[in-house]
Design a protein around this motif. Structure first.
Motif, PDB file in Angstrom:
ATOM      1  N   SER A  46     -17.244 -39.207  16.913  1.00  0.00           N
ATOM      2  CA  SER A  46     -17.502 -39.587  18.312  1.00  0.00           C
ATOM      3  C   SER A  46     -18.637 -40.458  18.895  1.00  0.00           C
ATOM      4  O   SER A  46     -18.551 -41.353  19.811  1.00  0.00           O
ATOM      5  N   GLN A  89     -12.088 -37.856  22.752  1.00  0.00           N
ATOM      6  CA  GLN A  89     -11.378 -36.731  22.050  1.00  0.00           C
ATOM      7  C   GLN A  89     -11.067 -35.644  22.979  1.00  0.00           C
ATOM      8  O   GLN A  89      -9.897 -35.007  22.682  1.00  0.00           O
ATOM      9  N   ASP A 166     -10.191 -41.389  19.803  1.00  0.00           N
ATOM     10  CA  ASP A 166     -10.883 -40.284  19.021  1.00  0.00           C
ATOM     11  C   ASP A 166     -10.053 -39.200  18.979  1.00  0.00           C
ATOM     12  O   ASP A 166      -9.526 -38.571  19.993  1.00  0.00           O
ATOM     13  N   GLU A 167      -9.405 -39.134  17.885  1.00  0.00           N
ATOM     14  CA  GLU A 167      -8.522 -38.033  17.284  1.00  0.00           C
ATOM     15  C   GLU A 167      -7.195 -38.114  18.349  1.00  0.00           C
ATOM     16  O   GLU A 167      -6.992 -37.085  19.207  1.00  0.00           O
TER      17      GLU A 167
END
Ligand SMILES: Nc1ncnc2c1ncn2[C@@H]1O[C@H](COP(=O)(O)OP(=O)(O)OP(=O)(O)O)[C@@H](O)[C@H]1O
Ligand SMILES: [Mg+2]
Length: 283
Positions: A46, A89, A166-167
């Protein structure tokens, strides 16, 4: 057009009064690639993404965007965010307007897109992310997966050259995870660059052109999924696992770069069938 979007030269980042999250990262991100960043919790994924989007500034080292060192004044950051969109995220850190529609519009205003065009762009992004039915819903009332899709719609509407996610599949059910990957593949086909982080090693193996493995703030492996997972000991020492597709393929054929490149499940199953029928014929 510059083939290299980002170059990081000896970039480190230490949080104020905190952890050194990234150490001496040297890296090039080429245009139109599909890149997966892997690493265990706290590896620095991140933080790396915050740096690429100008949300954080390196403590030392330099980040170049299309050959120029990043500037951090308001105008330069606005220009960067128009070219490089980030899906965080934690969607709660990204979405803050009262309704879904307003939130997606806000991103466009923020990068300087105004006028009649907005409604059309927002509508298209909502259709592509299957969030149109949520248009008037309050952000707070959405499920985790719905929030993620709304966050992606917000970036999609801006139509940046590069997507940082992010994810992106965390919190999505299998249906929407699959849809998400289809969406990313469509975006990639339009000539966009995509860099995502994930804990899903199967996804990384099947989807990525290139992988970066971070561990304790350093790049420990980088290259095609094949070359990365071949370093089995390093993979294990980074608390990662081997994808089942990689393991299975190793069983059916000697591993070589050409045969494993862009291997998808269908192709692997075909290889398995061929291996079984060859064995049966030989008997
Ligand atoms: N705001 C902060 N202040 C201090 N330290 C931080 C902060 N945010 C992250 N860190 C630390 O920086 C390091 C890298 O964190 P980062 O969030 O980049 O990891 P990550 O790879 O994204 O992890 P995860 O898989 O859990 O999302 C960790 O040691 C983390 O504790
Ligand atoms: Mg993270």
């Amino acid at each position: 057009m510059n083939e290299v979007m980002f170059t990081l030269s000896n970039v480190s980042y230490q949080y104020p009064h905190g952890q050194t999250a990234l150490q001496n990262i040297t890296l090039s991100i080429k245009r139109n690639k599909k890149i997966a960043v892997l690493g265990n919790n706290g590896a620095g994924k991140s933080t790396l993404f915050f740096l690429l989007n100008g949300l954080l500034k390196p403590t030392s080292g330099t980040i170049y965007f299309c050959g120029h060192p990043l500037s951090y004044n308001k105008k330069a950051i606005q220009k960067l965010r128009k070219a490089v969109g980030i899906v965080l995220q934690d969607s709660d850190s990204q979405l803050f307007m009262p309704t879904v529609f307003e939130d997606i519009c806000y991103g466009l205003y923020h990068v300087g897109i105004n006028g009649k065009e907005i409604e059309k762009l927002v509508q298209q992004a909502m259709i592509e992310t299957d969030t149109y039915h949520l248009k008037d819903r309050s952000i707070h009332s959405l499920s985790i997966g719905e929030k993620k899709r709304v966050a992606i719609a917000g970036i999609l509407a801006i139509n940046p050259e590069m997507f940082i996610l992010d994810e992106p599949t965390a919190g999505l059910d299998p249906y929407y995870s699959k849809k998400m990957i289809e969406l990313l593949n469509n975006i990639h086909l339009q000539g966009k660059t995509i860099i995502l982080s994930t804990h899903d090693i199967e996804l990384a193996y099947e989807w990525a052109d290139e992988m970066i493995v971070l561990h304790k703030g350093k790049i420990v492996l980088q290259g095609s999924p094949f070359t990365v997972f071949k370093e089995e000991d390093t993979i294990q020492s980074c608390h990662l696992d081997l994808p089942w597709m990689y393991v299975l393929q190793k069983l059916v054929s000697p591993l070589d770069e050409a045969s494993s490149k862009n291997l998808n499940k269908k192709q692997l199953i075909q290889q398995l069938k061929n291996a079984i029928s060859n064995k049966t014929c030989r008997k």
